[in-house]
Structures are given as structure tokens and as C-alpha cells.
Design an enzyme around this catalytic site. Structure first.
Site, PDB file in Angstrom:
ATOM      1  N   LYS A 126     -18.879  10.064   0.964  1.00  0.00           N
ATOM      2  CA  LYS A 126     -19.436  11.378   0.648  1.00  0.00           C
ATOM      3  C   LYS A 126     -19.646  11.529  -0.860  1.00  0.00           C
ATOM      4  O   LYS A 126     -18.814  11.063  -1.631  1.00  0.00           O
ATOM      5  CB  LYS A 126     -18.402  12.401   1.125  1.00  0.00           C
TER       6      LYS A 126
ATOM      7  N   LYS B 267      -7.709  12.225   1.969  1.00  0.00           N
ATOM      8  CA  LYS B 267      -7.267  12.464   0.584  1.00  0.00           C
ATOM      9  C   LYS B 267      -5.916  11.823   0.314  1.00  0.00           C
ATOM     10  O   LYS B 267      -5.682  11.280  -0.761  1.00  0.00           O
ATOM     11  CB  LYS B 267      -7.188  13.967   0.288  1.00  0.00           C
TER      12      LYS B 267
ATOM     13  N   LYS C 219     -17.360  15.679  -6.252  1.00  0.00           N
ATOM     14  CA  LYS C 219     -17.066  16.003  -7.656  1.00  0.00           C
ATOM     15  C   LYS C 219     -15.965  15.122  -8.190  1.00  0.00           C
ATOM     16  O   LYS C 219     -15.855  14.904  -9.385  1.00  0.00           O
ATOM     17  CB  LYS C 219     -16.513  17.430  -7.781  1.00  0.00           C
TER      18      LYS C 219
HETATM   19  P1  TYM Z   1     -15.556  21.939  -2.029  1.00  0.00           P
HETATM   20  O1  TYM Z   1     -15.436  22.424  -3.401  1.00  0.00           O
HETATM   21  O2  TYM Z   1     -15.065  20.585  -1.699  1.00  0.00           O
HETATM   22  O3  TYM Z   1     -17.050  21.983  -1.541  1.00  0.00           O
HETATM   23  C1  TYM Z   1     -17.815  23.188  -1.606  1.00  0.00           C
HETATM   24  C2  TYM Z   1     -18.894  23.162  -0.530  1.00  0.00           C
HETATM   25  O4  TYM Z   1     -19.753  22.027  -0.706  1.00  0.00           O
HETATM   26  C3  TYM Z   1     -19.854  21.304   0.505  1.00  0.00           C
HETATM   27  N1  TYM Z   1     -19.988  19.866   0.187  1.00  0.00           N
HETATM   28  C4  TYM Z   1     -20.954  19.063   0.643  1.00  0.00           C
HETATM   29  N2  TYM Z   1     -22.006  19.297   1.459  1.00  0.00           N
HETATM   30  C5  TYM Z   1     -22.835  18.253   1.724  1.00  0.00           C
HETATM   31  N3  TYM Z   1     -22.652  16.998   1.208  1.00  0.00           N
HETATM   32  C6  TYM Z   1     -21.611  16.731   0.396  1.00  0.00           C
HETATM   33  N4  TYM Z   1     -21.447  15.521  -0.129  1.00  0.00           N
HETATM   34  C7  TYM Z   1     -20.715  17.792   0.070  1.00  0.00           C
HETATM   35  N5  TYM Z   1     -19.589  17.864  -0.711  1.00  0.00           N
HETATM   36  C8  TYM Z   1     -19.164  19.146  -0.626  1.00  0.00           C
HETATM   37  C9  TYM Z   1     -18.556  21.584   1.259  1.00  0.00           C
HETATM   38  O5  TYM Z   1     -18.717  21.393   2.645  1.00  0.00           O
HETATM   39  C10 TYM Z   1     -18.311  23.029   0.891  1.00  0.00           C
HETATM   40  O6  TYM Z   1     -19.031  23.891   1.757  1.00  0.00           O
HETATM   41  N6  TYM Z   1     -12.384  23.737   1.293  1.00  0.00           N
HETATM   42  C11 TYM Z   1     -13.625  24.111   0.653  1.00  0.00           C
HETATM   43  C12 TYM Z   1     -13.477  25.342  -0.206  1.00  0.00           C
HETATM   44  C13 TYM Z   1     -12.991  26.553   0.529  1.00  0.00           C
HETATM   45  C14 TYM Z   1     -13.684  27.283   1.518  1.00  0.00           C
HETATM   46  C15 TYM Z   1     -12.805  28.344   1.900  1.00  0.00           C
HETATM   47  C16 TYM Z   1     -14.917  27.134   2.124  1.00  0.00           C
HETATM   48  C17 TYM Z   1     -11.784  27.163   0.337  1.00  0.00           C
HETATM   49  N7  TYM Z   1     -11.697  28.232   1.161  1.00  0.00           N
HETATM   50  C18 TYM Z   1     -13.162  29.266   2.879  1.00  0.00           C
HETATM   51  C19 TYM Z   1     -15.273  28.065   3.099  1.00  0.00           C
HETATM   52  C20 TYM Z   1     -14.411  29.097   3.465  1.00  0.00           C
HETATM   53  C21 TYM Z   1     -14.019  22.890  -0.183  1.00  0.00           C
HETATM   54  O7  TYM Z   1     -13.481  21.868  -0.028  1.00  0.00           O
HETATM   55  O8  TYM Z   1     -14.908  23.069  -1.106  1.00  0.00           O
END
Ligand code: TYM
Length: 331
Positions: free
Chosen positions: A194, A111, A197
Site C-alpha cells: 500500500k 503493523k 505516509k
Molecule cells: P490514515 O491516516 O492511515 O489514512 C487516512 C485515509 O486515507 C486512506 N488511505 C488510502 N486510500 C487508498 N489508498 C491508499 N494507499 C491509502 N492509504 C490511506 C485510509 O483508508 C483513510 O481513509 N484509522 C484511520 C484514521 C481514523 C478514522 C477514524 C477514519 C481514525 N478514526 C474514524 C474514519 C473514521 C487511518 O488509518 O487513517
């Protein structure tokens, strides 16, 4: 019953990777777990967010999660900033976690890129707050996509160091639940990146609010290569775009990549893209329609989050208060 915690950032509309990597599993896990699902708005502001847009997207994501099948009565759905225990435990973990550990986090490197000096301190300590999210509830299982694996390893390191430093057995070990297939859905424009969003190109992702026409157009435009589809998965090696489309089809249809290729191998991408569009439309459009319906009643969505936050706080407050007592804060 084991306790689940997972989160999603309310930045943009959830995309197909969020759905296949995480949300779809969250829905399934509700049958035999106590689940806590969180819209992580504290994490969202580690990069600049327009305040009004952040508020709107928090409601829009709530709608998508409900439309996908999250049950906010049997389980808990809330936004992170509404429960102060996250930030309080996050700070304690900032003091437990080591700079050396954070320096190894590949997501921060990805990032921040070369312009590291200009990123927020919050982005750097992002994984410490994730550990706090989970451990504020002593959750033991965390369903995520593959990109979060390293963050969960760090959360376990933090829990262990806390227990060791304070001579207690307070925080449990965390088990990541990463789906065997579709744990990493790639961009439709570049099979080595990847799906995200935050990708500037909306053509790179299927959003969970896309209608049938938008899905058809994005799949028609999805990058491929000039070769026909192979008849076996081994033939997908070094063909990241083809592999990604086959993986998406397999995950949605609930079959293996080998099954997909047994049906579509040897042919060009045209007919396969038509079949893929069909299975996407079947899976996504009902969620998109229900999301739009729910968004017409934003007060209901706010009430769901408020109720979820109150119940989340009841669980987190005694755990985080005890952590504060353990580190020596006068109560
Ligand atoms: P975020 O919003 O980036 O993503 C949410 C979830 O979606 C999964 N994900 C994917 N899985 C497969 N292919 C992709 N291209 C893809 N893009 C996103 C992510 O692995 C995630 O499970 N840091 C986390 C949010 C968070 C969290 C936590 C998760 C904050 N605190 C505690 C678990 C436990 C995140 O980046 O979410």
C-alpha cells in the site's frame, strides 16, 4: 441530512492514496452531508511521534485539507485530542470490544509483524478508538479507503454489543463509503504494498506538497515491468505496478481503466508516464501551492482547529455523557 465522520493521522504529509481514497471524497460529500473531519492525534501516538514534529504535522495536514477544499465554516475540522469525549468513549469501548475481535484485525498484524510484544497497547485497541470517534457523533456514514473496511465492521460490532448489553437502541449502524476505484493506491516502488505516509522511501509515494519536478522524478523512477501496456484491463492481471499506474491515471482523469488503455495500450511506459505526470501535476500542484500559502499563517490554522473543536464538543458531549449514564457512571 446524514452525518459524516472521517479521520486522518497527522503523521507525515498526506499522500496520493489518502487523497484518492479519502480526502477527495470528503470534499465532494460536503455538498449534501453534515461533515466532521478529524486529525486523529490520539491515534498517531500509538507509535512513537516526536512531539514537536507531531504539532507541526497537525498544522501541515490542516493546511492540506483546507487547500484540497474542506470548508471549515460549513463543516467541522479539528484535532481529536482537543475533544475529550473521544478518549472517554474509547475507554468504554475498550470494555465492550472483545480480545477475539481485536485479534482478527489485519492492520494490527501488518503493523506489529512478528514483533508483537514490543508494540503499544494503544496500537492494539486502535480500532476501538476509531469506533468511539464515529459514534461520539452518532455519525452514520464514514468515507475511507479500502484498508479501513475491517475497522468499520468492528465499529458496527461494538455499537451492536453496546446496545445489546445495555438494552438500548442508542448507537446507529455505520455505513462505510469506499470509492469504487482508487480505494487502494499502491506504492510506486512495489505494486503489492500500500502507498503509505510511513513508508521509509519517499520515492514510494506522491505527497500532496510535491512540486512538478518531484512528481516527474517519482513517476520516472516508478517501478514497471518490461512489457508494453496491455490494450484491455484483463491484461493487467499479475502486473501490480502497471495496474497501479493505470488506476491512478483513471482516478485522476475521471475515466475507466479501459479508457486509459484504449488511449495508451500497446505502447511502452515512457509516453504513458509523461501523460500520467501531466495529470498528476494538474491535480496536485494547485493543492501543494495553496498548502504552502496557508502554512505561512499558522495562527489562522490553529484558530480553524480551535473553532472546529468547540463545535465538535457541542455535538459529542451530550452523546458521550448519555453513554456514560447508560453504563452506570454517577453523574
Ligand atoms: P490514515 O491516516 O492511515 O489514512 C487516512 C485515509 O486515507 C486512506 N488511505 C488510502 N486510500 C487508498 N489508498 C491508499 N494507499 C491509502 N492509504 C490511506 C485510509 O483508508 C483513510 O481513509 N484509522 C484511520 C484514521 C481514523 C478514522 C477514524 C477514519 C481514525 N478514526 C474514524 C474514519 C473514521 C487511518 O488509518 O487513517
Amino acid at each position: 441530512m446524514q452525518r459524516i465522520f472521517s479521520g486522518i493521522q497527522p503523521t507525515g504529509i498526506p499522500q496520493l492514496g489518502n487523497y484518492l481514497g479519502a480526502i477527495r471524497n470528503w470534499v465532494g460529500l460536503q455538498a449534501d452531508h453534515e461533515c466532521i473531519f478529524c486529525l486523529v492525534d490520539l491515534h498517531a501516538i500509538t507509535v512513537w511521534q516526536d512531539p514537536e514534529v507531531l504539532r507541526q504535522q497537525t498544522l501541515a495536514q490542516t493546511a492540506v485539507l483546507l487547500a484540497a477544499g474542506i470548508d471549515p465554516k460549513a463543516h467541522i475540522l479539528f484535532n481529536q485530542s482537543a475533544v475529550s469525549a473521544h478518549a472517554r468513549l474509547g475507554w468504554i469501548f475498550d470494555c465492550v470490544s472483545r480480545l477475539g475481535w481485536l485479534n482478527r484485525m489485519t492492520q494490527f498484524k501488518d503493523k506489529a509483524g512478528k514483533d508483537r510484544e514490543n508494540h503499544s497497547a494503544g496500537l492494539y485497541v486502535y480500532p476501538n478508538l476509531m469506533a468511539a470517534d464515529i459514534l461520539a457523533y452518532k455519525a452514520t456514514r464514514v468515507p475511507v479507503g479500502d484498508d479501513q473496511r475491517q475497522h468499520l465492521e468492528l465499529a458496527n460490532d461494538i455499537a451492536q454489543k453496546f446496545n445489546h448489553d445495555y438494552g438500548v437502541d442508542f448507537f446507529p449502524a455505520i455505513e462505510p463509503l469506499i470509492p469504487p476505484a482508487a480505494a487502494r493506491i499502491m506504492s510506486l516502488r512495489d505494486g503489492t504494498k500500500k502507498m503509505s505516509k510511513s513508508d521509509p522511501s519517499a520515492q514510494s509515494r506522491i505527497e500532496m506538497t510535491d512540486d512538478a519536478d518531484a512528481i516527474a522524478l517519482k513517476i520516472r523512477r516508478a517501478k514497471t515491468d518490461p512489457e508494453p501496456l496491455p490494450s484491455e484491463p484483463a491484461g493487467l492481471q499479475d502486473r501490480p505496478e502497471a495496474r497501479n499506474l493505470v488506476d491512478i491515471y483513471a482516478a485522476l482523469a475521471g475515466i475507466t481503466a479501459a479508457d486509459v488503455l484504449a488511449r495508451h495500450g500497446g505502447k511502452g511506459f515512457g509516453p504513458f508516464k509523461t501523460a500520467l505526470t501531466e495529470v498528476l501535476v494538474q491535480n496536485i500542484v494547485p493543492i501543494a501551492d495553496e498548502t504552502r500559502r496557508l502554512l505561512e499563517a499558522p495562527d489562522h490554522l490553529r484558530a480553524v482547529l480551535r473553532d472546529g473543536a468547540a463545535r465538535a464538543a457541542q455535538i459529542a458531549e451530550p452523546i458521550v455523557s448519555e453513554a456514560e449514564r447508560l453504563v452506570g457512571f454517577l453523574k
